[in-house]
Write a protein that holds these residues in place. Structure first.
Motif, PDB file in Angstrom:
ATOM      1  N   GLU A   1      -1.401  -0.546  -3.366  1.00  0.00           N
ATOM      2  CA  GLU A   1      -1.321  -1.205  -4.666  1.00  0.00           C
ATOM      3  C   GLU A   1      -1.401  -2.699  -4.392  1.00  0.00           C
ATOM      4  OE1 GLU A   1       1.558  -1.687  -8.564  1.00  0.00           O
ATOM      5  OE2 GLU A   1       1.781   0.053  -7.278  1.00  0.00           O
ATOM      6  N   THR A   2      -2.219  -3.423  -5.151  1.00  0.00           N
ATOM      7  CA  THR A   2      -2.337  -4.867  -4.931  1.00  0.00           C
ATOM      8  C   THR A   2      -2.132  -5.624  -6.232  1.00  0.00           C
ATOM      9  OG1 THR A   2      -4.736  -5.021  -5.252  1.00  0.00           O
ATOM     10  CG2 THR A   2      -3.967  -4.522  -3.019  1.00  0.00           C
ATOM     11  N   VAL A   3      -1.561  -6.808  -6.086  1.00  0.00           N
ATOM     12  CA  VAL A   3      -1.355  -7.722  -7.205  1.00  0.00           C
ATOM     13  C   VAL A   3      -1.787  -9.110  -6.729  1.00  0.00           C
ATOM     14  CG1 VAL A   3       0.319  -8.776  -8.775  1.00  0.00           C
ATOM     15  CG2 VAL A   3       0.657  -6.425  -8.007  1.00  0.00           C
TER      16      VAL A   3
ATOM     17  N   ALA B   1       1.326   4.525  -3.610  1.00  0.00           N
ATOM     18  CA  ALA B   1       1.076   3.680  -2.435  1.00  0.00           C
ATOM     19  C   ALA B   1       2.349   3.506  -1.614  1.00  0.00           C
ATOM     20  CB  ALA B   1       0.551   2.317  -2.874  1.00  0.00           C
ATOM     21  N   LYS B   2       2.184   3.447  -0.296  1.00  0.00           N
ATOM     22  CA  LYS B   2       3.323   3.190   0.594  1.00  0.00           C
ATOM     23  C   LYS B   2       3.792   1.746   0.496  1.00  0.00           C
ATOM     24  CE  LYS B   2       3.480   4.615   4.724  1.00  0.00           C
ATOM     25  NZ  LYS B   2       3.218   4.904   6.139  1.00  0.00           N
ATOM     26  N   ALA B   3       2.917   0.872   0.046  1.00  0.00           N
ATOM     27  CA  ALA B   3       3.276  -0.542  -0.046  1.00  0.00           C
ATOM     28  C   ALA B   3       2.492  -1.209  -1.169  1.00  0.00           C
ATOM     29  CB  ALA B   3       2.979  -1.247   1.272  1.00  0.00           C
ATOM     30  N   LYS B   4       3.124  -2.240  -1.727  1.00  0.00           N
ATOM     31  CA  LYS B   4       2.458  -3.105  -2.696  1.00  0.00           C
ATOM     32  C   LYS B   4       2.160  -4.413  -1.970  1.00  0.00           C
ATOM     33  CE  LYS B   4       3.984  -3.283  -6.859  1.00  0.00           C
ATOM     34  NZ  LYS B   4       4.783  -3.530  -8.070  1.00  0.00           N
ATOM     35  N   VAL B   5       0.915  -4.843  -1.994  1.00  0.00           N
ATOM     36  CA  VAL B   5       0.507  -6.074  -1.336  1.00  0.00           C
ATOM     37  C   VAL B   5       0.313  -7.134  -2.420  1.00  0.00           C
ATOM     38  CG1 VAL B   5      -1.231  -7.171   0.127  1.00  0.00           C
ATOM     39  CG2 VAL B   5      -0.621  -4.761   0.503  1.00  0.00           C
ATOM     40  N   VAL B   6       1.077  -8.220  -2.303  1.00  0.00           N
ATOM     41  CA  VAL B   6       0.980  -9.327  -3.248  1.00  0.00           C
ATOM     42  C   VAL B   6       0.141 -10.415  -2.593  1.00  0.00           C
ATOM     43  CG1 VAL B   6       2.253 -11.022  -4.618  1.00  0.00           C
ATOM     44  CG2 VAL B   6       3.227  -8.735  -4.223  1.00  0.00           C
ATOM     45  N   LEU B   7      -0.948 -10.774  -3.240  1.00  0.00           N
ATOM     46  CA  LEU B   7      -1.904 -11.736  -2.688  1.00  0.00           C
ATOM     47  C   LEU B   7      -1.695 -13.106  -3.319  1.00  0.00           C
ATOM     48  CD1 LEU B   7      -5.006  -9.389  -3.023  1.00  0.00           C
ATOM     49  CD2 LEU B   7      -3.642  -9.801  -0.957  1.00  0.00           C
ATOM     50  N   HIS B   8      -1.576 -14.124  -2.475  1.00  0.00           N
ATOM     51  CA  HIS B   8      -1.413 -15.498  -2.945  1.00  0.00           C
ATOM     52  C   HIS B   8      -2.640 -16.302  -2.529  1.00  0.00           C
ATOM     53  CE1 HIS B   8       2.812 -15.180  -4.114  1.00  0.00           C
ATOM     54  NE2 HIS B   8       2.901 -14.324  -3.120  1.00  0.00           N
TER      55      HIS B   8
ATOM     56  N   ARG C   1      -4.390  -6.579 -11.116  1.00  0.00           N
ATOM     57  CA  ARG C   1      -3.622  -5.478 -10.530  1.00  0.00           C
ATOM     58  C   ARG C   1      -4.505  -4.269 -10.255  1.00  0.00           C
ATOM     59  NH1 ARG C   1       2.317  -5.855 -12.089  1.00  0.00           N
ATOM     60  NH2 ARG C   1       2.313  -4.040 -10.762  1.00  0.00           N
ATOM     61  N   TYR C   2      -4.302  -3.716  -9.086  1.00  0.00           N
ATOM     62  CA  TYR C   2      -4.809  -2.394  -8.759  1.00  0.00           C
ATOM     63  C   TYR C   2      -3.561  -1.540  -8.585  1.00  0.00           C
ATOM     64  CZ  TYR C   2      -9.510  -4.172  -7.910  1.00  0.00           C
ATOM     65  OH  TYR C   2     -10.751  -4.737  -8.051  1.00  0.00           O
ATOM     66  N   ARG C   3      -3.229  -0.774  -9.602  1.00  0.00           N
ATOM     67  CA  ARG C   3      -2.006   0.039  -9.579  1.00  0.00           C
ATOM     68  C   ARG C   3      -2.213   1.301  -8.756  1.00  0.00           C
ATOM     69  NH1 ARG C   3       1.550  -1.823 -13.456  1.00  0.00           N
ATOM     70  NH2 ARG C   3       0.596  -3.130 -15.057  1.00  0.00           N
ATOM     71  N   ASN C   4      -1.167   1.664  -8.038  1.00  0.00           N
ATOM     72  CA  ASN C   4      -1.145   2.929  -7.308  1.00  0.00           C
ATOM     73  C   ASN C   4       0.315   3.299  -7.093  1.00  0.00           C
ATOM     74  OD1 ASN C   4      -1.204   5.096  -5.606  1.00  0.00           O
ATOM     75  ND2 ASN C   4      -2.632   4.205  -4.150  1.00  0.00           N
ATOM     76  N   PRO C   5       0.886   4.107  -7.988  1.00  0.00           N
ATOM     77  CA  PRO C   5       2.303   4.457  -7.864  1.00  0.00           C
ATOM     78  C   PRO C   5       2.617   5.263  -6.603  1.00  0.00           C
ATOM     79  CG  PRO C   5       1.270   5.683  -9.653  1.00  0.00           C
ATOM     80  CD  PRO C   5       0.251   4.696  -9.158  1.00  0.00           C
TER      81      PRO C   5
END
Length: 175
Positions: free
Chosen positions: A90-92, A59-66, A53-57
């Protein structure tokens, strides 16, 4: 002679093989202790799921990577998660069941990869993605052909193009 087995690392930060892999990446994509994602584990239906996780409360969007077959979430963090986090997203990235550091519930067989293929060399033919992408109908889909990049892009311009394409896609769909 010491016959005590070496414990298996429980986090990517403790795995030498992962650090060794990074030498094949452009320097800008190599992680350091300061730029590595936060690692966490979540219990889900009896499985122990690993997340980068790269947290960023803010952020305009959370990008979930598969990730795909034969890889893991950390590899997605390397080539896409960290660069997108630097852009303010923010990325997960998760390790799917049976991959990376995710552990399946005892007595469970992870999804099979029988029949899956991995290719080296020229870029994967786009027509192989069409049957999968065409079934996605409830959210926007945009396909991009990366220059000089195969299934897992390691060399520029592929990773830069992928980063830009994802950032543009998210911007268009969160406005």
């Amino acid at each position: 002679m010491n016959t005590t087995p070496t414990p298996t690392p429980t986090h990517y930060r403790d795995q030498q093989a992962g650090r060794d892999l990074q030498r094949f990446l452009p320097e800008r994509l190599r992680l350091t202790d300061a730029t590595a994602p936060e690692e966490e584990f979540r219990d889900w239906r009896g499985h122990r799921v690993h997340l980068d996780r790269y947290r960023n409360p803010d952020a305009k969007a959370k990008v979930v990577l598969h990730h795909g077959v034969g890889t893991k979430g950390r590899q997605m963090s390397l080539i896409l998660g960290a660069p997108l986090a630097q852009r303010g997203f923010e990325t997960v990235a998760r390790d799917d069941l049976g991959y990376g550091l995710t552990r399946v519930k005892p007595g469970t067989t992870p999804p099979t990869t029988a029949g899956a293929t991995s290719r080296r060399g020229p870029p994967d033919p786009h027509h192989l993605s069409v049957p999968v992408l065409s079934r996605i109908t409830k959210v926007p889909v945009h396909s991009v052909m990366l220059d000089n990049a195969g299934h897992y892009p390691l060399e520029d311009p592929g990773p830069r193009q992928m980063e830009g394409a994802v950032a543009d896609f998210v911007a268009r769909n969160t406005a």
